[in-house]
Design an enzyme around this catalytic site. Structure first.
Site, PDB file in Angstrom:
ATOM      1  N   SER A   1       0.872  -1.182   0.000  1.00  0.00           N
ATOM      2  CA  SER A   1       0.000   0.000   0.000  1.00  0.00           C
ATOM      3  C   SER A   1       0.904   1.225   0.000  1.00  0.00           C
ATOM      4  CB  SER A   1      -0.844  -0.008   1.288  1.00  0.00           C
ATOM      5  OG  SER A   1      -1.385   1.267   1.558  1.00  0.00           O
TER       6      SER A   1
ATOM      7  N   TYR B   1      -2.133  -1.080  10.557  1.00  0.00           N
ATOM      8  CA  TYR B   1      -2.079  -1.219   9.087  1.00  0.00           C
ATOM      9  C   TYR B   1      -0.749  -0.686   8.551  1.00  0.00           C
ATOM     10  CZ  TYR B   1      -3.904  -0.970   4.253  1.00  0.00           C
ATOM     11  OH  TYR B   1      -4.114  -1.131   2.902  1.00  0.00           O
TER      12      TYR B   1
HETATM   13  P1  NAD Z   1     -11.581  -6.021   0.285  1.00  0.00           P
HETATM   14  O1  NAD Z   1     -12.142  -5.822   1.647  1.00  0.00           O
HETATM   15  O2  NAD Z   1     -12.413  -5.676  -0.902  1.00  0.00           O
HETATM   16  O3  NAD Z   1     -11.070  -7.522   0.116  1.00  0.00           O
HETATM   17  C1  NAD Z   1     -10.342  -8.163   1.121  1.00  0.00           C
HETATM   18  C2  NAD Z   1     -10.284  -9.644   0.826  1.00  0.00           C
HETATM   19  O4  NAD Z   1      -9.559 -10.276   1.880  1.00  0.00           O
HETATM   20  C3  NAD Z   1     -11.655 -10.329   0.785  1.00  0.00           C
HETATM   21  O5  NAD Z   1     -11.654 -11.322  -0.214  1.00  0.00           O
HETATM   22  C4  NAD Z   1     -11.776 -10.951   2.178  1.00  0.00           C
HETATM   23  O6  NAD Z   1     -12.640 -12.074   2.219  1.00  0.00           O
HETATM   24  C5  NAD Z   1     -10.327 -11.352   2.394  1.00  0.00           C
HETATM   25  N1  NAD Z   1     -10.009 -11.571   3.804  1.00  0.00           N
HETATM   26  C6  NAD Z   1     -10.185 -10.732   4.853  1.00  0.00           C
HETATM   27  N2  NAD Z   1      -9.792 -11.333   5.991  1.00  0.00           N
HETATM   28  C7  NAD Z   1      -9.347 -12.563   5.639  1.00  0.00           C
HETATM   29  C8  NAD Z   1      -8.822 -13.671   6.382  1.00  0.00           C
HETATM   30  N3  NAD Z   1      -8.669 -13.631   7.714  1.00  0.00           N
HETATM   31  N4  NAD Z   1      -8.486 -14.783   5.701  1.00  0.00           N
HETATM   32  C9  NAD Z   1      -8.662 -14.863   4.347  1.00  0.00           C
HETATM   33  N5  NAD Z   1      -9.147 -13.843   3.606  1.00  0.00           N
HETATM   34  C10 NAD Z   1      -9.495 -12.713   4.251  1.00  0.00           C
HETATM   35  O7  NAD Z   1     -10.211  -5.185   0.296  1.00  0.00           O
HETATM   36  P2  NAD Z   1      -9.317  -4.545  -0.875  1.00  0.00           P
HETATM   37  O8  NAD Z   1      -9.454  -3.080  -0.787  1.00  0.00           O
HETATM   38  O9  NAD Z   1      -9.534  -5.231  -2.158  1.00  0.00           O
HETATM   39  O10 NAD Z   1      -7.863  -4.877  -0.291  1.00  0.00           O
HETATM   40  C11 NAD Z   1      -7.043  -5.905  -0.796  1.00  0.00           C
HETATM   41  C12 NAD Z   1      -5.602  -5.615  -0.436  1.00  0.00           C
HETATM   42  O11 NAD Z   1      -5.209  -4.381  -1.035  1.00  0.00           O
HETATM   43  C13 NAD Z   1      -5.344  -5.456   1.066  1.00  0.00           C
HETATM   44  O12 NAD Z   1      -4.096  -6.049   1.406  1.00  0.00           O
HETATM   45  C14 NAD Z   1      -5.281  -3.958   1.234  1.00  0.00           C
HETATM   46  O13 NAD Z   1      -4.507  -3.586   2.362  1.00  0.00           O
HETATM   47  C15 NAD Z   1      -4.614  -3.569  -0.061  1.00  0.00           C
HETATM   48  N6  NAD Z   1      -4.815  -2.168  -0.431  1.00  0.00           N
HETATM   49  C16 NAD Z   1      -6.067  -1.673  -0.615  1.00  0.00           C
HETATM   50  C17 NAD Z   1      -6.205  -0.339  -0.972  1.00  0.00           C
HETATM   51  C18 NAD Z   1      -7.549   0.289  -1.203  1.00  0.00           C
HETATM   52  O14 NAD Z   1      -7.614   1.505  -1.305  1.00  0.00           O
HETATM   53  N7  NAD Z   1      -8.619  -0.480  -1.331  1.00  0.00           N
HETATM   54  C19 NAD Z   1      -5.073   0.475  -1.119  1.00  0.00           C
HETATM   55  C20 NAD Z   1      -3.819  -0.080  -0.910  1.00  0.00           C
HETATM   56  C21 NAD Z   1      -3.700  -1.409  -0.562  1.00  0.00           C
END
Ligand code: NAD
Length: 260
Positions: free
Chosen positions: A142, A155
């Site tokens: 991130s 985080y």
């Molecule tokens: P999201 O909430 O849409 O998806 C998260 C996924 O992780 C889901 O499939 C959920 O079921 C799974 N998950 C959560 N807890 C879990 C567990 N204990 N075991 C197995 N699976 C689990 O989130 P997203 O925004 O798509 O985020 C995905 C990644 O991208 C994360 O690592 C997040 O930190 C990173 N990220 C997101 C953003 C953003 O702005 N959305 C920015 C930078 C980084």
């Protein structure tokens, strides 16, 4: 094309991981998805993945806080698909709170899912990649692997940790045809971001609209959310032969956020 390769993407029932799974399937990968969600929705996604790839797609419900389940997931991928060629460590959660009110169990859960699970997946998957002298690991970090924001202590600590872990493992396997990289998106409008808007508003004492415009998009010079498809396309590039010289990198996809 990545025809014949197998890809395991953690946290891929939603958001960014789902987009990466669809992209890798469209390039011909056998895909193992992971994550929580409604069983019917997961079956629908598996159908889409099989249609996109013309090959198999499976789901493993391992909880990323449970090392035995993680190791079973990687082994199942290896058994069913013959190898684990591409590993995308994407599962992640967020919690927003001042540190003196931060629930201890939330700290532990975020460190387990956003950092420690990648240690477990990599230690189980790398032997498959070493056997084939080919592999791609992409850790979804991130912008918060490079800079901090208040009220996101767990985080930001986990994401800074994954940046260091990525570099370390990249050095360990550099001569074995395996690359290990991080990607660092800025804000992408997924359920993870949508869910933190009310909490951020409460923590900062501002409206939800102000959170979107001043806090989230305020950080991104483009004033646009990053798109899931753009993140997935960059993952696909890191998996390609053309990216064999990129390892130990942390690729920002953040609309200029960390250039400031
Ligand atoms: P999201 O909430 O849409 O998806 C998260 C996924 O992780 C889901 O499939 C959920 O079921 C799974 N998950 C959560 N807890 C879990 C567990 N204990 N075991 C197995 N699976 C689990 O989130 P997203 O925004 O798509 O985020 C995905 C990644 O991208 C994360 O690592 C997040 O930190 C990173 N990220 C997101 C953003 C953003 O702005 N959305 C920015 C930078 C980084």
């Amino acid at each position: 094309m990545l025809t014949g390769k197998s890809a395991l993407i953690t946290g891929s029932t939603s958001g960014i991981g789902r987009g990466i799974a669809i992209k890798l399937a469209s390039l011909g990968c056998k895909v193992m998805i992971n994550g929580f969600g409604d069983q019917g929705d997961i079956e629908t996604l598996l159908g889409e993945l099989r249609t996109a790839s013309g090959t198999d797609a499976i789901h493993h419900g391992a909880d990323m806080t449970k090392p035995e389940e993680i190791s079973d997931m990687v082994q199942t991928c290896g058994d069913k698909f013959g190898s684990v060629d591409i590993l995308v460590n994407n599962a992640g959660i967020q919690f927003v709170s001042p540190i003196d009110e931060f629930p201890v169990e939330k700290w532990d859960q975020i460190i387990a899912i956003n950092l420690t699970s990648s240690f477990h997946t990599m230690r189980s998957a790398l032997p498959y990649m070493k056997r084939n002298q080919w592999g791609r690991v992409i850790n979804v970090a991130s912008a918060h692997s490079l800079v901090a924001s208040p009220y996101k202590s767990a985080y930001v600590a986990a994401k800074h940790g994954i940046a260091g872990l990525t570099k370390t493992v990249a050095l360990e396997v550099a001569q074995q045809g395996i690359t290990v990289n991080a990607i660092s998106p800025g804000y992408v409008l997924t359920p993870l971001v949508q869910a933190q808007i009310p909490d951020t508003a409460a923590a900062r004492g501002i409206s939800e609209e102000q959170v979107v415009n001043d806090v989230l998009l305020g950080a991104q010079p483009t004033k646009q959310f990053v798109e899931i498809d753009d993140v997935a396309a960059n993952v696909a590039h890191l998996c390609s032969d053309a990216a064999k010289g990129i390892t130990g990198a942390n690729l920002s996809i953040d609309g200029g956020w960390t250039a400031q």
